[in-house]
Design a protein around this motif. Structure first.
Motif, PDB file in Angstrom:
ATOM      1  N   LEU A 436     -21.294   4.208  60.458  1.00  0.00           N
ATOM      2  CA  LEU A 436     -21.052   2.842  60.904  1.00  0.00           C
ATOM      3  C   LEU A 436     -20.051   2.834  61.957  1.00  0.00           C
ATOM      4  CD1 LEU A 436     -22.335  -0.231  60.330  1.00  0.00           C
ATOM      5  CD2 LEU A 436     -20.001  -0.211  59.124  1.00  0.00           C
ATOM      6  N   ALA A 437     -19.056   3.434  61.587  1.00  0.00           N
ATOM      7  CA  ALA A 437     -17.870   3.418  62.511  1.00  0.00           C
ATOM      8  C   ALA A 437     -18.175   3.928  63.890  1.00  0.00           C
ATOM      9  CB  ALA A 437     -16.696   4.301  61.804  1.00  0.00           C
ATOM     10  N   GLN A 442     -18.382  -2.062  68.820  1.00  0.00           N
ATOM     11  CA  GLN A 442     -17.151  -1.833  68.468  1.00  0.00           C
ATOM     12  C   GLN A 442     -16.382  -3.244  68.319  1.00  0.00           C
ATOM     13  OE1 GLN A 442     -15.232   0.953  67.592  1.00  0.00           O
ATOM     14  NE2 GLN A 442     -17.469   1.921  67.777  1.00  0.00           N
ATOM     15  N   VAL A 443     -17.000  -4.131  68.914  1.00  0.00           N
ATOM     16  CA  VAL A 443     -16.240  -5.668  68.834  1.00  0.00           C
ATOM     17  C   VAL A 443     -16.649  -5.986  67.469  1.00  0.00           C
ATOM     18  CG1 VAL A 443     -16.308  -8.046  69.795  1.00  0.00           C
ATOM     19  CG2 VAL A 443     -16.326  -6.172  71.425  1.00  0.00           C
ATOM     20  N   ALA A 444     -18.103  -5.754  67.045  1.00  0.00           N
ATOM     21  CA  ALA A 444     -18.519  -6.425  65.820  1.00  0.00           C
ATOM     22  C   ALA A 444     -17.451  -5.590  64.735  1.00  0.00           C
ATOM     23  CB  ALA A 444     -19.683  -5.889  65.623  1.00  0.00           C
ATOM     24  N   LEU A 445     -17.276  -4.271  64.833  1.00  0.00           N
ATOM     25  CA  LEU A 445     -16.394  -3.643  63.699  1.00  0.00           C
ATOM     26  C   LEU A 445     -15.081  -4.039  63.853  1.00  0.00           C
ATOM     27  CD1 LEU A 445     -16.955   0.142  64.227  1.00  0.00           C
ATOM     28  CD2 LEU A 445     -17.435  -1.121  62.035  1.00  0.00           C
ATOM     29  N   ALA A 446     -14.395  -4.656  65.004  1.00  0.00           N
ATOM     30  CA  ALA A 446     -13.179  -5.130  64.978  1.00  0.00           C
ATOM     31  C   ALA A 446     -13.293  -6.659  64.258  1.00  0.00           C
ATOM     32  CB  ALA A 446     -12.793  -5.511  66.215  1.00  0.00           C
ATOM     33  N   LEU A 447     -14.162  -7.392  64.204  1.00  0.00           N
ATOM     34  CA  LEU A 447     -14.381  -8.634  63.857  1.00  0.00           C
ATOM     35  C   LEU A 447     -14.553  -8.411  62.254  1.00  0.00           C
ATOM     36  CD1 LEU A 447     -16.937 -10.525  66.369  1.00  0.00           C
ATOM     37  CD2 LEU A 447     -14.318 -11.086  65.793  1.00  0.00           C
ATOM     38  N   MET A 448     -15.433  -7.312  61.884  1.00  0.00           N
ATOM     39  CA  MET A 448     -15.445  -6.976  60.400  1.00  0.00           C
ATOM     40  C   MET A 448     -14.100  -6.468  59.815  1.00  0.00           C
ATOM     41  SD  MET A 448     -19.236  -5.088  60.588  1.00  0.00           S
ATOM     42  CE  MET A 448     -19.148  -4.277  59.225  1.00  0.00           C
ATOM     43  N   ARG A 449     -13.290  -5.905  60.514  1.00  0.00           N
ATOM     44  CA  ARG A 449     -11.971  -5.609  60.090  1.00  0.00           C
ATOM     45  C   ARG A 449     -11.072  -6.738  59.765  1.00  0.00           C
ATOM     46  NH1 ARG A 449     -12.638  -0.716  63.892  1.00  0.00           N
ATOM     47  NH2 ARG A 449     -13.544   0.635  62.324  1.00  0.00           N
ATOM     48  N   MET A 461     -10.490  -4.471  46.944  1.00  0.00           N
ATOM     49  CA  MET A 461     -12.069  -4.763  46.694  1.00  0.00           C
ATOM     50  C   MET A 461     -12.723  -3.693  47.230  1.00  0.00           C
ATOM     51  SD  MET A 461     -11.365  -7.461  45.357  1.00  0.00           S
ATOM     52  CE  MET A 461     -12.865  -7.930  44.773  1.00  0.00           C
ATOM     53  N   ASN A 462     -13.119  -2.720  46.468  1.00  0.00           N
ATOM     54  CA  ASN A 462     -13.885  -1.856  46.743  1.00  0.00           C
ATOM     55  C   ASN A 462     -13.702  -0.960  48.030  1.00  0.00           C
ATOM     56  OD1 ASN A 462     -16.143   0.080  45.939  1.00  0.00           O
ATOM     57  ND2 ASN A 462     -17.870  -1.513  46.415  1.00  0.00           N
ATOM     58  N   PRO A 463     -12.408  -0.431  48.063  1.00  0.00           N
ATOM     59  CA  PRO A 463     -11.675   0.178  49.232  1.00  0.00           C
ATOM     60  C   PRO A 463     -12.677   1.405  49.738  1.00  0.00           C
ATOM     61  CG  PRO A 463     -10.262   0.590  47.376  1.00  0.00           C
ATOM     62  CD  PRO A 463     -11.293  -0.514  46.814  1.00  0.00           C
ATOM     63  N   GLY A 464     -12.742   1.717  50.662  1.00  0.00           N
ATOM     64  CA  GLY A 464     -13.139   2.834  51.248  1.00  0.00           C
ATOM     65  C   GLY A 464     -14.945   2.734  51.478  1.00  0.00           C
ATOM     66  N   ARG A 465     -15.339   1.825  51.159  1.00  0.00           N
ATOM     67  CA  ARG A 465     -16.749   1.468  51.479  1.00  0.00           C
ATOM     68  C   ARG A 465     -16.881   0.413  52.712  1.00  0.00           C
ATOM     69  NH1 ARG A 465     -17.465   2.806  45.680  1.00  0.00           N
ATOM     70  NH2 ARG A 465     -15.358   3.983  45.612  1.00  0.00           N
ATOM     71  N   VAL A 466     -18.147   0.678  53.329  1.00  0.00           N
ATOM     72  CA  VAL A 466     -18.534   0.090  54.430  1.00  0.00           C
ATOM     73  C   VAL A 466     -17.559   0.137  55.545  1.00  0.00           C
ATOM     74  CG1 VAL A 466     -19.184  -2.307  55.569  1.00  0.00           C
ATOM     75  CG2 VAL A 466     -19.421  -2.038  53.044  1.00  0.00           C
ATOM     76  N   LEU A 467     -16.257  -0.270  55.605  1.00  0.00           N
ATOM     77  CA  LEU A 467     -15.429   0.031  56.710  1.00  0.00           C
ATOM     78  C   LEU A 467     -14.542   1.231  56.347  1.00  0.00           C
ATOM     79  CD1 LEU A 467     -14.301  -3.665  57.295  1.00  0.00           C
ATOM     80  CD2 LEU A 467     -15.722  -2.218  58.691  1.00  0.00           C
TER      81      LEU A 467
END
Ligand code: FAD
Ligand code: ZN
Length: 467
Positions: A436-437, A442-449, A461-467
């Motif tokens: 995913l990373a 990349q803009v979508a990822l920054a918004l998600m972060r 909350m569930n660290p290390g998953r998705v992001l």
């Protein structure tokens, strides 16, 4: 008091598993790809207890892995091996809080097993259409947290489209009461859609208000043998033109997937001779059995006449229909019996699927002679399970260790080339986090972060998953 003592004071014996207790069922995932160690397993009985657990975790800096039925396929629901993560199981929160038949809605707690939710709707004479092979153990909370798809998406949409409202415990331990049964509500940002598909990384879903539908009057199921994937797609278009929203299921299976079922489950009858592709069609009708049959038969006749289909078997009873679905749903199990394999849950424009499969199969066969492709899935909504099994006779674990990364690169590069997605319905979890990373806009990822940081600033909350 220590963290665990405070947790025990909050939850009591029934609500906390720790120390000597056997936690193994909570610590490894369904595919046995991830095995971890939990600090303890909290099993709260209601939303207030969930909020209490989250507040305690926030105070003590303990991270939380939410878990429903633990049937997720991307390593999202089990703890890492640090022994410091708390598993928060929603299993005890399994009540149906209410059904509003006139509003066509039902409110259930997050730990309610999908099959129990379907049954509650059926008992009220209504339909909750979400349906997938894990429905006997997966939960509504897990379905929403992964935005699950399944076999009825074509007609009814995925979990997101079936959810009108949520109750959520935030990372700060506050309860958001958003259990609305409204079909229209434009009062600002859509928080519900933020939590759906967030895989436990933003908050804990504790209950949901779900959409219900009238039950169809009649249902018809058939298997159809197709000479190619192109003809399967043409059959889909023909069925959509003829049946419109009556087409509720359209699953495709390549010859090798069904041969694995034949090998590992020889007791399951397969009514058609082997062909390059086999399609399972389901039609639901709101008029009558006779109307459904007429539509179905004229559809299959015209497909046989034009050569899109070479043979077909129509189920004549509910038992026969169940048997056809059972064949389709046995593929993942037959696959695991055959040995470890590399799974790709991908989405593509339906029109691109035949080219994608032909080109990608060829690339893989060239790079890894003898690999066996288990291709099947929800063709009607452009979702393929494009899975790679080691060559016959080669130890699958060795094959995966040596080639999994290279195979993923080939497949996901192809997915990108054809405008697809690397996760159609299973989510990201740990399995696809790096992909995913690398591959998401990349803009979508920054918004998600930014969203993650705003909602869960401590990162518990569930660290290390998705992001
Ligand atoms: P879990 O596995 O317990 O959790 C999944 C994720 O959601 C984790 O990240 C977890 O932390 C999070 N989570 C769980 N509950 C909550 C909550 N209350 N609040 C916040 N986060 C939460 N999926 C499909 O989409 N379509 C299919 O057709 C399909 N078929 C499957 C067939 C089989 C045989 C199996 C084993 C799985 C299949 N799946 C399918 C995978 C699918 O993701 C799950 O079955 C289901 O949606 C997960 O529900 P669960 O309760 O088991 O969640
Ligand atoms: Zn699926």
């Amino acid at each position: 008091m220590t963290f665990l003592a405070e947790l025990h004071a909050l939850l009591g014996d029934a609500g906390l598993l720790r120390d000597g207790a056997d936690l193994s069922a909570y610590e490894s995932d369904w595919r046995k790809r991830y095995a971890g160690r939990a600090l303890a397993v909290a099993r709260p009985a209601d939303t207030e207890q969930v909020a209490g657990v989250v507040r305690l975790c926030a105070t003590h800096g303990v991270s939380i892995v939410a878990q429903g039925g633990n049937t997720g396929l991307v390593g999202g629901s089990t703890p890492d091996d640090s022994g410091r993560q708390l598993v928060l199981s929603l299993q005890r929160m399994n009540r149906v809080r209410g059904i509003d038949a006139a509003n066509l809605t039902m409110t259930v707690e997050a730990g309610c097993v999908l099959q129990a939710a379907q049954q509650a709707a059926a008992d009220a004479g209504l339909l909750f259409p979400l349906s997938l092979a894990a429905e006997g153990s997966c939960t509504i909370g897990g379905n929403l947290a992964t935005n699950a798809g399944g076999t009825q998406v074509l007609r009814y949409g995925n979990a997101r489209e079936l959810c009108l409202g949520l109750e959520v415990v935030t990372a700060q331990g506050e309860s958001w009461h958003g259990l609305s049964g409204l079909r229209k509500d434009n009062t600002g940002y859509d928080l519900r859609d933020l939590f759906i598909g967030s895989e436990g990384t933003l908050g804990i879903i504790t209950a949901a208000t779900l959409k219900l539908y009238p039950q169809p009057r009649a249902q018809m199921t058939a298997l159809a043998a197709c000479p190619s994937l192109e003809s399967a797609v043409s059959l889909l278009n023909l069925a959509q033109a003829g049946a419109g929203s009556g087409l509720t299921g359209f699953e495709a299976m390549n010859a090798f997937s069904l041969s694995l079922v034949r090998r590992h489950f020889p007791q399951l009858p397969q009514p058609l001779a082997e062909s390059p592709w086999t399609v399972l069609l389901e039609l639901s009708d709101s008029e009558s059995e006779a109307h459904a049959r007429e539509l179905f038969e004229s559809l299959l006749e015209s497909a046989l006449g034009s050569g899109l289909v070479t043979d077909a078997a129509v189920a004549e009873s509910q038992a026969q229909s169940n048997a056809l679905w059972h064949l389709r749903e046995s593929i993942p199990l037959a696959q695991s019996q055959e040995g470890l394999n590399i799974k790709h849950d991908i989405a593509l424009p339906v029109s691109a699927i035949p080219r994608f499969v032909a080109d990608t199969d060829a690339l893989l066969a060239q790079a890894f002679p003898g690999v066996r492709m288990v291709d099947f899935g929800h063709l009607g909504d452009g979702n393929l399970h494009y899975n790679v099994q080691a060559p016959e006779g080669m130890p699958p674990a060795d094959f995966l260790r040596a080639h999994e990364a290279a195979i993923n690169t080939i497949v996901y590069d192809q997915v990108g080339r054809f405008g697809g997605s690397i996760s159609a319905e299973h989510g990201i979890g740990r399995l696809k986090r790096e992909e995913l990373a690398e591959r998401k806009d990349q803009v979508a990822l920054a918004l998600m972060r930014s969203i993650k940081k705003a909602l869960d600033p401590q990162g518990l909350m569930n660290p290390g998953r998705v992001l």
